[in-house]
Motif scaffolding. Structure first.
Motif, short mmCIF file in Angstrom:
data_model
loop_
_atom_site.label_atom_id
_atom_site.label_comp_id
_atom_site.label_asym_id
_atom_site.label_seq_id
_atom_site.Cartn_x
_atom_site.Cartn_y
_atom_site.Cartn_z
N GLU A 329 1.09 -1.03 -0.32
CA GLU A 329 -0.25 0.17 0.33
C GLU A 329 0.64 1.38 0.09
OE1 GLU A 329 -3.13 1.98 2.85
OE2 GLU A 329 -2.30 0.28 3.49
N THR A 330 1.88 1.16 0.59
CA THR A 330 3.02 2.10 1.19
C THR A 330 3.51 2.34 -0.14
OG1 THR A 330 3.31 2.35 3.42
CG2 THR A 330 4.91 3.77 1.81
N LEU A 331 4.21 1.33 -1.16
CA LEU A 331 5.26 2.07 -1.83
C LEU A 331 4.01 2.00 -3.40
CD1 LEU A 331 7.33 -0.81 -1.69
CD2 LEU A 331 7.89 1.12 -1.81
N GLY A 332 2.64 1.58 -3.83
CA GLY A 332 1.96 2.41 -4.62
C GLY A 332 2.46 0.55 -5.81
N PRO A 333 1.18 1.55 -6.64
CA PRO A 333 1.12 0.69 -8.15
C PRO A 333 2.69 1.01 -9.00
CG PRO A 333 0.06 2.47 -8.73
CD PRO A 333 0.77 2.81 -6.97
N ARG A 595 -7.05 -1.09 -1.07
CA ARG A 595 -6.72 -0.59 0.31
C ARG A 595 -6.80 0.89 0.04
NH1 ARG A 595 -4.23 -3.20 4.97
NH2 ARG A 595 -5.70 -5.43 4.41
N ARG A 596 -5.58 1.01 -1.29
CA ARG A 596 -4.77 2.60 -0.74
C ARG A 596 -5.73 3.29 -1.11
NH1 ARG A 596 0.25 4.35 -2.56
NH2 ARG A 596 0.92 6.37 -3.72
N ILE A 597 -6.44 3.27 -2.53
CA ILE A 597 -7.99 3.92 -3.05
C ILE A 597 -8.90 4.09 -2.06
CG2 ILE A 597 -9.26 4.00 -4.59
CD1 ILE A 597 -7.15 2.02 -6.50
N THR A 598 -8.73 2.68 -1.54
CA THR A 598 -10.11 3.25 -0.28
C THR A 598 -9.34 4.53 0.62
OG1 THR A 598 -10.71 0.84 -0.64
CG2 THR A 598 -11.21 1.76 1.94
N ARG A 599 -8.06 3.69 1.01
CA ARG A 599 -7.87 5.58 2.21
C ARG A 599 -7.69 6.50 1.26
NH1 ARG A 599 -3.87 3.02 6.63
NH2 ARG A 599 -4.78 0.68 7.08
N LEU A 601 -9.71 8.12 -0.62
CA LEU A 601 -11.09 8.53 -0.80
C LEU A 601 -11.48 8.84 0.40
CD1 LEU A 601 -12.94 6.03 -3.25
CD2 LEU A 601 -12.36 8.06 -3.40
N GLN A 602 -11.19 8.20 1.73
CA GLN A 602 -11.74 8.20 3.39
C GLN A 602 -11.18 9.81 3.88
OE1 GLN A 602 -10.45 5.02 5.21
NE2 GLN A 602 -12.48 3.93 4.90
N ARG A 603 -9.70 9.71 2.79
CA ARG A 603 -9.15 11.21 3.78
C ARG A 603 -9.78 12.32 3.36
NH1 ARG A 603 -5.50 14.59 1.92
NH2 ARG A 603 -5.05 13.77 -0.34
N LYS A 604 -9.99 12.45 1.34
CA LYS A 604 -10.92 12.95 0.68
C LYS A 604 -12.18 13.66 1.71
CE LYS A 604 -8.45 12.88 -3.00
NZ LYS A 604 -9.04 12.32 -4.87
N GLN A 605 -12.72 12.29 2.22
CA GLN A 605 -14.44 13.19 2.82
C GLN A 605 -14.06 13.46 4.27
OE1 GLN A 605 -17.24 12.14 1.32
NE2 GLN A 605 -18.12 12.54 3.06
N ALA A 606 -13.14 13.12 4.47
CA ALA A 606 -13.30 13.20 6.00
C ALA A 606 -12.46 14.89 5.89
CB ALA A 606 -11.77 12.68 7.21
N LEU A 607 -11.98 15.90 4.88
CA LEU A 607 -11.32 17.20 5.24
C LEU A 607 -12.79 17.78 4.06
CD1 LEU A 607 -8.29 16.49 3.21
CD2 LEU A 607 -8.02 17.21 5.95
#
Length: 619
Positions: A329-333, A595-599, A601-607
């Motif tokens: 998740e940290t290193l990405g695609p 999971r990277r995409i989900t997190r 989206l959750q961060r943007k929703q929280a903001l």
């Protein structure tokens, strides 16, 4: 020859143009009656001389139609907007047509004959005058063509010459633009190509041979055919001949088309150096994992990520799969997990850039238990090896015996590891003549050994804390004078041939969990450099340390992660090794990216929710 009266003498000069033309034709008809049959062969030249002075008299008042048909003229506005190339091309075609009809003797003869037999005398006179006019217009056109063309003017000189106020911008003739270059310069031979200024190119889907490519100027003559670039794609075109000759089971170092050969290596790594991230961390068996690993895997400082990431864990968390998902998740695609292995609570994960997995061999691993009771796998070593292009790598993570005074036990752990680690198995040794059967590290070109070696500082805690209290200005060399590992390496009893980058960071052990303070328990352990990353290379200076530091932001354990960034030289290889053929953990890749995409989206929703709540509170 009998004298023929000149018709110009009988034509009044002050008549209107139409009556003058009618009188000229009548006079010409009268003169034809005096011609004899044997004079018909020179009739054309006679009328040419007879009417030359008369045509000059009223040429300014009348416009004669040319003998050669001309295309209709464009409106003045369209003609002015025509480019200089179109004007020159149109006038050159007109010039060729007129020259062919005038210069060729056979065409002149046949034309004169047809005039004598079919055309009346008035048409012959008009045609003779038209030929004369065409000669003058052709001469003027030829002079205009011979004159050097201007950039902003036209052939008639109707537009004044315009001088540009600023010089034109420079062209990038190398054909490589900054926004097309990748961070690792994947296409090194861009300098071998010349920008081709062709007006027309073939379709992208058409097939062109090497000869036609060179003849069309699409590739330069002095560059190798194997390094040709496509005009329509950033990918290098592959010739049919190379596809037929390529074999992934055989090859040589310099073979054209070898998957692991010099040609492919230079295309991806022009300087033949790759970046490797090597890290070690003792998790202390904690179930809780850090929420964010960016500061650990992507430390500040380097502008670019590395090509390979190797992470060794001691006393790992119970859920090893969750740890690997966090890494993905940290290193990405851009990265895939090439291999993962474990030995008890010893973990190792190898991540590689996804476009480099085709150049790796199969991955092999082996383990060693250093405890007396082999069922307890908390102390020991885990080794992973593979070949990248023509360079062999061995990565070992270890957890040696703990204790301040147990230096000899740690030396025994090292000796047991190098003797009992059975690697490589199927991967061929790149240089068997320099290998030793009693030391596994001699079978590989580059070796990285990292882990919790448990070597301590032979100094009182009060002295160590006094040095560390100086903050960022603390001189760590004063602490390293008491380091057990440095002393043992200097004596040659351990890690023979290995070296370590200069240590400029604070000791990584022992911290209070969740705090920045060292051990405050009753044991009051002395801070020490227990976690280390050392390396050795078969060829001198093949490994260059770029950065060596620790991550102070991760506080879930009593150890701080320690990492090193290295530049490693890679050599071309042969295709006769067992290739991994692009294998990686696909399931882990999909889970990590999801999971990277989900997190995110959750961060943007929280903001978004935070902004909405702030607006409500103000209102």
């Amino acid at each position: 020859m009998e004298h023929t009266p000149n018709p110009e003498d009988k034509v009044p000069q002050n008549l209107p143009p139409k009556e003058a033309a009618r009188a000229a034709r009548q006079e010409a008809g009268d003169n034809v009656d005096f011609l004899s049959k044997h004079q018909q062969e020179i009739q054309a030249s006679f009328f040419n001389n007879a009417l030359e002075s008369h045509v000059e008299g009223f040429q300014a008042h009348t416009q004669l139609r040319s003998f050669t048909p001309k295309p209709p003229r464009k409106p003045p506005r369209l003609e002015r907007t025509s480019s200089l190339d179109e004007l020159i091309g149109r006038r050159r075609r007109l010039f060729r047509m007129s020259r062919d009809s005038l210069v060729d003797p056979s065409e002149i003869g046949s034309s004169n004959g047809s005039l004598q037999e079919e055309n009346p005398p008035e048409q012959m006179a008009a045609s003779t005058s038209n030929l004369h006019c065409d000669q003058e217009s052709i001469c003027s056109l030829q002079q205009a063509l011979e004159a050097p063309p201007t950039r902003h003017g036209n052939l008639h000189g109707k537009l004044s010459k315009v001088t540009p106020t600023h010089p034109p911008p420079p062209l990038e003739l190398d054909g490589s633009f900054p926004f097309l270059r990748t961070t690792n310069k994947i296409d090194p031979d861009w300098a071998d190509y010349r920008l081709c200024s062709q007006s027309a190119f073939p379709r992208a889907g058409s097939s062109w041979s090497d000869t036609r490519l060179h003849s069309r100027g699409m590739v330069c003559d002095n560059c190798s055919t194997a390094s040709m670039k496509s005009t329509f794609s950033l990918l290098t075109p592959i010739r049919v001949r190379d596809v037929r000759n390529r074999s992934y089971l055989e090859g040589s170092l310099l073979a054209t088309g070898a998957l692991l050969g010099a040609e492919e290596l230079n295309r991806y790594f022009p300087d033949r150096n790759i970046g490797i991230f090597v890290a070690t961390w003792n998790m202390q068996g904690q179930k809780e994992l850090p929420e964010v690993l960016d500061d650990f895997l992507l430390p500040p400082g380097p502008d670019f990520a590395q090509d390979m990431y190797v992470i060794g864990i001691q006393e790992g968390c119970p859920d090893r799969r969750e740890w690997e998902i966090r890494l993905q998740e940290t290193l990405g695609p851009h990265y895939v997990m090439l291999y993962a292995a474990s030995h008890g609570v010893l973990y190792m994960s190898v991540f590689l850039r996804r476009d480099l997995i085709w150049f790796c061999s199969e991955v092999e691993y082996a383990t060693v238990t250093t405890r007396i009771v082999s069922q307890i796998k908390t102390k020991g070593a885990l080794g992973v090896c593979f070949t990248f292009f023509g360079t062999s790598f061995l990565f070992i993570t270890s957890h040696f015996t703990s204790g301040d005074g147990k230096v000899s036990e740690r030396v025994l752990d090292y000796n047991k590891t190098i003797q009992a680690l059975t690697l490589p198995k199927n991967i061929p040794d790149t240089n068997p003549y320099r290998s030793s059967p009693s030391d596994v590290t001699t079978h590989f070109d580059n070796v990285f050994w990292f882990g919790d070696f448990n070597f301590r500082l032979n100094e009182d805690r009060e002295v160590v804390e006094q040095i560390l209290s100086q903050g960022l200005e603390a001189d760590m060399s004063k602490l390293l004078q008491h380091d057990q590992l440095i002393k043992e390496m200097a004596s040659g009893s351990i890690f023979k041939g290995f070296q370590e980058a200069p240590i400029l960071f604070r000791p990584s052990y022992k911290f209070d969990v969740g705090q920045d303070s060292y051990d405050t328990t009753s044991k009051q352990r002395t801070p020490s450099y227990t976690d280390r990353v050392i390396y050795r290379s078969r060829h001198k200076d093949d490994i260059q340390a770029v950065k060596y530091s620790s991550c102070l932001g991760i506080k879930t354990s009593d150890h701080r992660p320690v990492y090193g960034l290295f530049r490693v030289k890679v050599r071309p290889g042969r295709d006769n090794i067992p290739l991994a053929a692009g294998q990686f953990d696909r399931e882990l890749y999909l889970i990590g990216i999801r999971r990277r995409i989900t997190r995110e989206l959750q961060r943007k929703q929280a903001l978004k929710d935070q902004k909405a709540s702030a607006v409500c509170s103000v209102s």
